[in-house]
Design a protein around this motif. Structure first.
Motif, PDB file in Angstrom:
ATOM      1  N   MET A   1       0.850  -1.191   0.000  1.00  0.00           N
ATOM      2  CA  MET A   1       0.000   0.000   0.000  1.00  0.00           C
ATOM      3  C   MET A   1       0.886   1.242   0.000  1.00  0.00           C
ATOM      4  N   GLU A   2       0.643   2.143  -0.937  1.00  0.00           N
ATOM      5  CA  GLU A   2       1.411   3.382  -1.034  1.00  0.00           C
ATOM      6  C   GLU A   2       0.471   4.567  -0.883  1.00  0.00           C
ATOM      7  N   PHE A   3       0.886   5.552  -0.100  1.00  0.00           N
ATOM      8  CA  PHE A   3       0.061   6.748   0.049  1.00  0.00           C
ATOM      9  C   PHE A   3       0.957   7.946   0.379  1.00  0.00           C
ATOM     10  N   PRO A   4       0.505   9.162   0.023  1.00  0.00           N
ATOM     11  CA  PRO A   4       1.312  10.366   0.255  1.00  0.00           C
ATOM     12  C   PRO A   4       1.180  10.862   1.692  1.00  0.00           C
ATOM     13  N   VAL A   5       2.275  11.379   2.219  1.00  0.00           N
ATOM     14  CA  VAL A   5       2.286  11.956   3.561  1.00  0.00           C
ATOM     15  C   VAL A   5       3.040  13.277   3.520  1.00  0.00           C
ATOM     16  N   THR A   6       2.910  14.038   4.580  1.00  0.00           N
ATOM     17  CA  THR A   6       3.777  15.188   4.798  1.00  0.00           C
ATOM     18  C   THR A   6       4.594  14.911   6.057  1.00  0.00           C
ATOM     19  N   VAL A   7       5.888  15.222   5.984  1.00  0.00           N
ATOM     20  CA  VAL A   7       6.802  14.984   7.097  1.00  0.00           C
ATOM     21  C   VAL A   7       7.184  16.332   7.693  1.00  0.00           C
ATOM     22  N   HIS A   8       6.952  16.482   8.985  1.00  0.00           N
ATOM     23  CA  HIS A   8       7.204  17.731   9.693  1.00  0.00           C
ATOM     24  C   HIS A   8       8.276  17.476  10.754  1.00  0.00           C
ATOM     25  N   ARG A   9       9.133  18.449  10.965  1.00  0.00           N
ATOM     26  CA  ARG A   9      10.149  18.374  12.015  1.00  0.00           C
ATOM     27  C   ARG A   9      10.097  19.654  12.834  1.00  0.00           C
ATOM     28  N   ALA A  10      10.196  19.484  14.141  1.00  0.00           N
ATOM     29  CA  ALA A  10      10.202  20.642  15.035  1.00  0.00           C
ATOM     30  C   ALA A  10      10.986  20.280  16.287  1.00  0.00           C
ATOM     31  N   ARG A  11      11.547  21.298  16.913  1.00  0.00           N
ATOM     32  CA  ARG A  11      12.359  21.090  18.110  1.00  0.00           C
ATOM     33  C   ARG A  11      11.594  21.539  19.347  1.00  0.00           C
ATOM     34  N   LEU A  12      11.788  20.767  20.417  1.00  0.00           N
ATOM     35  CA  LEU A  12      11.363  21.169  21.754  1.00  0.00           C
ATOM     36  C   LEU A  12      12.614  21.095  22.631  1.00  0.00           C
ATOM     37  N   GLY A  13      13.190  22.236  22.941  1.00  0.00           N
ATOM     38  CA  GLY A  13      14.446  22.233  23.663  1.00  0.00           C
ATOM     39  C   GLY A  13      15.526  21.581  22.810  1.00  0.00           C
ATOM     40  N   PRO A  14      16.297  20.656  23.374  1.00  0.00           N
ATOM     41  CA  PRO A  14      17.379  20.028  22.610  1.00  0.00           C
ATOM     42  C   PRO A  14      16.902  18.907  21.684  1.00  0.00           C
ATOM     43  N   GLN A  15      15.646  18.521  21.784  1.00  0.00           N
ATOM     44  CA  GLN A  15      15.148  17.376  21.033  1.00  0.00           C
ATOM     45  C   GLN A  15      14.428  17.804  19.759  1.00  0.00           C
ATOM     46  N   GLU A  16      14.677  17.064  18.683  1.00  0.00           N
ATOM     47  CA  GLU A  16      13.931  17.256  17.447  1.00  0.00           C
ATOM     48  C   GLU A  16      12.981  16.074  17.269  1.00  0.00           C
ATOM     49  N   PHE A  17      11.747  16.375  16.888  1.00  0.00           N
ATOM     50  CA  PHE A  17      10.739  15.345  16.690  1.00  0.00           C
ATOM     51  C   PHE A  17      10.259  15.361  15.246  1.00  0.00           C
ATOM     52  N   LYS A  18       9.934  14.178  14.751  1.00  0.00           N
ATOM     53  CA  LYS A  18       9.380  14.042  13.414  1.00  0.00           C
ATOM     54  C   LYS A  18       7.913  13.639  13.523  1.00  0.00           C
ATOM     55  N   VAL A  19       7.058  14.400  12.853  1.00  0.00           N
ATOM     56  CA  VAL A  19       5.624  14.134  12.848  1.00  0.00           C
ATOM     57  C   VAL A  19       5.208  13.849  11.403  1.00  0.00           C
ATOM     58  N   VAL A  20       4.523  12.744  11.208  1.00  0.00           N
ATOM     59  CA  VAL A  20       4.076  12.336   9.874  1.00  0.00           C
ATOM     60  C   VAL A  20       2.555  12.406   9.826  1.00  0.00           C
ATOM     61  N   ARG A  21       2.049  13.083   8.804  1.00  0.00           N
ATOM     62  CA  ARG A  21       0.595  13.209   8.611  1.00  0.00           C
ATOM     63  C   ARG A  21       0.224  12.747   7.204  1.00  0.00           C
ATOM     64  N   PRO A  22      -0.986  12.232   7.020  1.00  0.00           N
ATOM     65  CA  PRO A  22      -1.442  11.969   5.651  1.00  0.00           C
ATOM     66  C   PRO A  22      -1.491  13.268   4.871  1.00  0.00           C
ATOM     67  N   ALA A  23      -1.019  13.254   3.621  1.00  0.00           N
ATOM     68  CA  ALA A  23      -1.068  14.462   2.800  1.00  0.00           C
ATOM     69  C   ALA A  23      -2.507  14.860   2.503  1.00  0.00           C
ATOM     70  N   ARG A  24      -3.376  13.850   2.438  1.00  0.00           N
ATOM     71  CA  ARG A  24      -4.799  14.109   2.196  1.00  0.00           C
ATOM     72  C   ARG A  24      -5.597  13.473   3.337  1.00  0.00           C
ATOM     73  N   PRO A  25      -5.945  14.240   4.364  1.00  0.00           N
ATOM     74  CA  PRO A  25      -6.740  13.675   5.459  1.00  0.00           C
ATOM     75  C   PRO A  25      -8.059  13.116   4.933  1.00  0.00           C
ATOM     76  N   PRO A  26      -8.570  12.065   5.528  1.00  0.00           N
ATOM     77  CA  PRO A  26      -9.808  11.453   5.031  1.00  0.00           C
ATOM     78  C   PRO A  26     -10.993  12.398   5.137  1.00  0.00           C
ATOM     79  N   GLU A  27     -11.860  12.346   4.140  1.00  0.00           N
ATOM     80  CA  GLU A  27     -13.034  13.215   4.118  1.00  0.00           C
ATOM     81  C   GLU A  27     -14.166  12.667   4.970  1.00  0.00           C
TER      82      GLU A  27
END
Length: 212
Positions: free
Chosen positions: A1-27
């Motif tokens: 199964m293949e589907f598009p996502v968006t990959v987000h990165r953000a820092r909280l203090g010294p830590q960087e986190f990666k958040v993955v979301r569907p590029a097209r949220p379900p309707e």
């Protein structure tokens, strides 16, 4: 199964986190907390996407998998529900080794930018764990739940995410035909048990506002 996502990165203090979301949220999808149960109402496309996200959580132990659902709570699959007073929730899936505190989610969410578009591929199917196995006294591979910032956090191991993705696939495979045939019982659903005594089962029901 293949589907598009968006990959987000953000820092909280010294830590960087990666958040993955569907590029097209379900309707046509919604997750509701009615105080007693956690109820997911999904059409076929949303159920298949959810199965994919569950498997993505199994293969991405360093990522938070985020599915924004609250904004669609008044439309789509939710239109056929009647849960007065139920609270709409977003969903975050994460591997327990990440040790992310849900209390930090609101701040992290506020720092996420538009993200980068990617395509991910996950296995089309995985072995399933029966409800009896999840609740067996010797089983220690469990889901854990937390509610914070209008979001349900489901934390578990790669194994438990992989083996329970089939609950969503089951609803996607059988729900539409069940609705068309007018099968007895009025709806098609599956239940995803956490096995954790402090958590509630997730009731997954096929619901499509486009069905006649």
């Amino acid at each position: 199964m293949e589907f598009p996502v968006t990959v987000h990165r953000a820092r909280l203090g010294p830590q960087e986190f990666k958040v993955v979301r569907p590029a097209r949220p379900p309707e046509h999808a919604v997750l509701l907390d009615d105080g007693w149960f956690l109820n997911a109402y999904l059409d076929e496309a949303a159920a298949r996407l959810m199965a994919g996200l569950w498997r993505l959580a199994a293969t991405s132990p360093r990522s938070l998998i985020h599915l924004p659902l609250r904004r669609g709570a008044g439309t789509g699959a939710a239109a056929g529900t009647s849960e007065a007073g139920a609270r709409p929730l977003d969903l975050v899936l994460l591997h327990h080794s990440l040790q992310f505190a849900p209390s930090r989610w609101k701040e992290l969410r506020g720092r996420l930018g538009p993200g980068l578009r990617r395509s991910v591929t996950v296995p089309a199917s995985d072995p399933e764990t029966g409800h009896a196995a999840l609740h067996h006294a010797e089983n220690r591979d469990l889901f854990h739940q937390h509610l914070h910032a209008e979001t349900l956090f489901v934390t578990g191991s790669a194994k438990v995410f992989r083996e329970t993705a089939g609950a969503f696939r089951e609803v996607a495979d059988h729900g539409p035909r069940h609705a068309r045939d007018g099968s007895p019982g009025g709806h098609y659903c599956a239940r995803l048990g956490s096995g954790d005594d402090g958590a509630r089962d997730i009731h997954i029901e096929y619901s499509d506002a486009r069905e006649p």
